[in-house]
Write a protein that holds these residues in place. Sequence first.
Motif, mmCIF file in Angstrom:
data_model
loop_
_atom_site.group_PDB
_atom_site.id
_atom_site.type_symbol
_atom_site.label_atom_id
_atom_site.label_comp_id
_atom_site.label_asym_id
_atom_site.label_seq_id
_atom_site.Cartn_x
_atom_site.Cartn_y
_atom_site.Cartn_z
ATOM 1 N N UNK A 288 0.857 -1.196 0.000
ATOM 2 C CA UNK A 288 0.000 0.000 0.000
ATOM 3 C C UNK A 288 0.887 1.237 0.000
ATOM 4 N N UNK A 289 0.604 2.131 -0.943
ATOM 5 C CA UNK A 289 1.357 3.386 -1.039
ATOM 6 C C UNK A 289 0.907 4.352 0.060
ATOM 7 N N UNK A 290 1.842 5.178 0.530
ATOM 8 C CA UNK A 290 1.477 6.248 1.468
ATOM 9 C C UNK A 290 0.658 7.298 0.704
ATOM 10 N N UNK A 291 -0.256 7.987 1.393
ATOM 11 C CA UNK A 291 -1.104 8.976 0.697
ATOM 12 C C UNK A 291 -0.293 10.022 -0.082
ATOM 13 N N UNK A 292 0.827 10.466 0.518
ATOM 14 C CA UNK A 292 1.622 11.509 -0.167
ATOM 15 C C UNK A 292 2.264 10.976 -1.451
ATOM 16 N N UNK A 293 2.639 9.677 -1.435
ATOM 17 C CA UNK A 293 3.212 9.058 -2.642
ATOM 18 C C UNK A 293 2.144 8.942 -3.728
ATOM 19 N N UNK A 294 0.901 8.655 -3.314
ATOM 20 C CA UNK A 294 -0.204 8.578 -4.272
ATOM 21 C C UNK A 294 -0.474 9.950 -4.878
ATOM 22 N N UNK A 295 -0.409 10.992 -4.042
ATOM 23 C CA UNK A 295 -0.625 12.355 -4.541
ATOM 24 C C UNK A 295 0.455 12.760 -5.531
ATOM 25 N N UNK A 296 1.663 12.231 -5.316
ATOM 26 C CA UNK A 296 2.774 12.515 -6.243
ATOM 27 C C UNK A 296 2.657 11.708 -7.539
ATOM 28 N N UNK A 297 1.653 10.843 -7.597
ATOM 29 C CA UNK A 297 1.424 10.075 -8.828
ATOM 30 C C UNK A 297 2.277 8.823 -8.956
ATOM 31 N N UNK A 298 2.868 8.364 -7.831
ATOM 32 C CA UNK A 298 3.700 7.149 -7.891
ATOM 33 C C UNK A 298 2.812 5.926 -8.121
ATOM 34 N N UNK A 299 3.237 5.055 -9.020
ATOM 35 C CA UNK A 299 2.510 3.818 -9.289
ATOM 36 C C UNK A 299 3.146 2.679 -8.489
ATOM 37 N N UNK A 300 2.323 1.696 -8.078
ATOM 38 C CA UNK A 300 2.838 0.579 -7.276
ATOM 39 C C UNK A 300 3.920 -0.210 -8.018
ATOM 40 N N UNK A 301 3.713 -0.434 -9.326
ATOM 41 C CA UNK A 301 4.702 -1.201 -10.086
ATOM 42 C C UNK A 301 6.067 -0.499 -10.101
ATOM 43 N N UNK A 302 6.034 0.851 -10.071
ATOM 44 C CA UNK A 302 7.293 1.615 -10.031
ATOM 45 C C UNK A 302 7.963 1.443 -8.669
ATOM 46 N N UNK A 303 7.157 1.391 -7.598
ATOM 47 C CA UNK A 303 7.708 1.171 -6.254
ATOM 48 C C UNK A 303 8.334 -0.220 -6.158
ATOM 49 N N UNK A 304 7.673 -1.221 -6.770
ATOM 50 C CA UNK A 304 8.212 -2.594 -6.773
ATOM 51 C C UNK A 304 9.539 -2.636 -7.535
ATOM 52 N N UNK A 305 9.589 -1.950 -8.673
ATOM 53 C CA UNK A 305 10.832 -1.900 -9.474
ATOM 54 C C UNK A 305 11.962 -1.255 -8.674
ATOM 55 N N UNK A 306 11.629 -0.225 -7.883
ATOM 56 C CA UNK A 306 12.679 0.447 -7.096
ATOM 57 C C UNK A 306 13.198 -0.465 -5.977
ATOM 58 N N UNK A 307 12.322 -1.315 -5.415
ATOM 59 C CA UNK A 307 12.747 -2.294 -4.397
ATOM 60 C C UNK A 307 13.734 -3.282 -5.025
ATOM 61 N N UNK A 308 13.384 -3.783 -6.216
ATOM 62 C CA UNK A 308 14.242 -4.746 -6.934
ATOM 63 C C UNK A 308 15.614 -4.122 -7.238
ATOM 64 N N UNK A 309 15.590 -2.847 -7.654
ATOM 65 C CA UNK A 309 16.855 -2.168 -8.024
ATOM 66 C C UNK A 309 17.728 -1.862 -6.808
ATOM 67 N N UNK A 310 17.077 -1.685 -5.668
ATOM 68 C CA UNK A 310 17.794 -1.299 -4.455
ATOM 69 C C UNK A 310 18.611 -2.448 -3.862
ATOM 70 N N UNK A 311 18.103 -3.667 -3.988
ATOM 71 C CA UNK A 311 18.730 -4.827 -3.338
ATOM 72 C C UNK A 311 19.738 -5.477 -4.290
ATOM 73 N N UNK A 312 20.960 -5.661 -3.825
ATOM 74 C CA UNK A 312 21.984 -6.233 -4.705
ATOM 75 C C UNK A 312 21.759 -7.736 -4.901
ATOM 76 N N UNK A 313 22.002 -8.161 -6.130
ATOM 77 C CA UNK A 313 21.757 -9.544 -6.526
ATOM 78 C C UNK A 313 22.923 -10.427 -6.055
ATOM 79 N N UNK A 314 22.641 -11.621 -5.497
ATOM 80 C CA UNK A 314 23.746 -12.495 -5.062
ATOM 81 C C UNK A 314 24.552 -13.003 -6.257
ATOM 82 N N UNK A 315 25.822 -13.079 -6.089
ATOM 83 C CA UNK A 315 26.704 -13.546 -7.181
ATOM 84 C C UNK A 315 26.830 -15.073 -7.126
#
Length: 315
Positions: A288-315
């Motif tokens: 669930x997005x925070x209300x302020x993130x929703x007001x900024x127009x952030x989409x959930x799929x974009x938030x999921x993509x940012x989580x994936x990009x943030x975590x380093x992949x095991x080698x």
Amino acid sequence: MNNHPALTRLEQGLNRIIVGQSTLIQQILIALLAGGHIILEGVPGTGKTLLVKVLAQLIQADFRRIQLTPDVLPSDITGTNIFDLNSRNFTLKKGPVFTEVLLADEINRTPPKTQAALLEAMEEMQVTLDGESLPLPELFWVIATQNPLEFEGTYPLPEAQLDRFLFKLVVDYPDQAAEKQMLLNRQAGFAARRLDIARLKSVATVGKILEARQAVKEVKVSEAIVDYLLALVKASRQHPDLALGASPRATGAWLQTSQAAAWLSGRDFVTPDDVKAVAAPLLRHRLILKPEAMLDGLQLDAAIASIINKVSVPR
């Protein structure tokens, strides 16, 4: 390890009839192999009902469809005991929930009490009628559809109930090439409305699907992959734009669906790419997005993509 040839034929059969939705079909098969229920969201006319009907026919599964409306009662889904005047006994009239593949059309148009009856059956794999527990078939699989555009007269599913669904899949418009192919097919005489689904040749059986589910459970997951998955879950819970992260139920489902994705790709071990591939359909109805993130127009799929990009992949 090679996945079952029946699954390959199933995927090919679905792609032949449902044009331009290959990613969606793959995600539906992952959910089927992981044994999890699905929410299909899409505008009318994108082939959601046809897809489910064809899939049930191709695996020789019993199929029922319920059109959910505001006046549908829980007993319309689960069934009821009816008094027979001749025999002077109550006889059980089973509802449409007693099937292997159940299409619940427009689940957000039916009241919470009826939604709860369906969700109880999904969770417990049984129905209780007048104190008697009746088991549902082993395959029992629910695909619920909802239209994203209608808000009047709808009852959105609460978060706790959405969490019972394994995947939320968004049925998008087909690309131009696929839509052109659909028009050419129609000119050549193919009409989805007149498609005789009963005459489609089956390519698998319910038994084969249940066998495949057992094989999926044996797909190996290294400790590095488990740690990677846990790091992704933690990142979702600490994400600055999210009010609610992934639940423990989501963590288990993520592991299970990663195994199914690996098996469907013909591997007996999970890779980080398998974990990433199932992230969006697994999380988009749970976070669930925070209300302020929703007001900024952030989409959930974009938030999921940012989580994936943030975590380093095991080698």
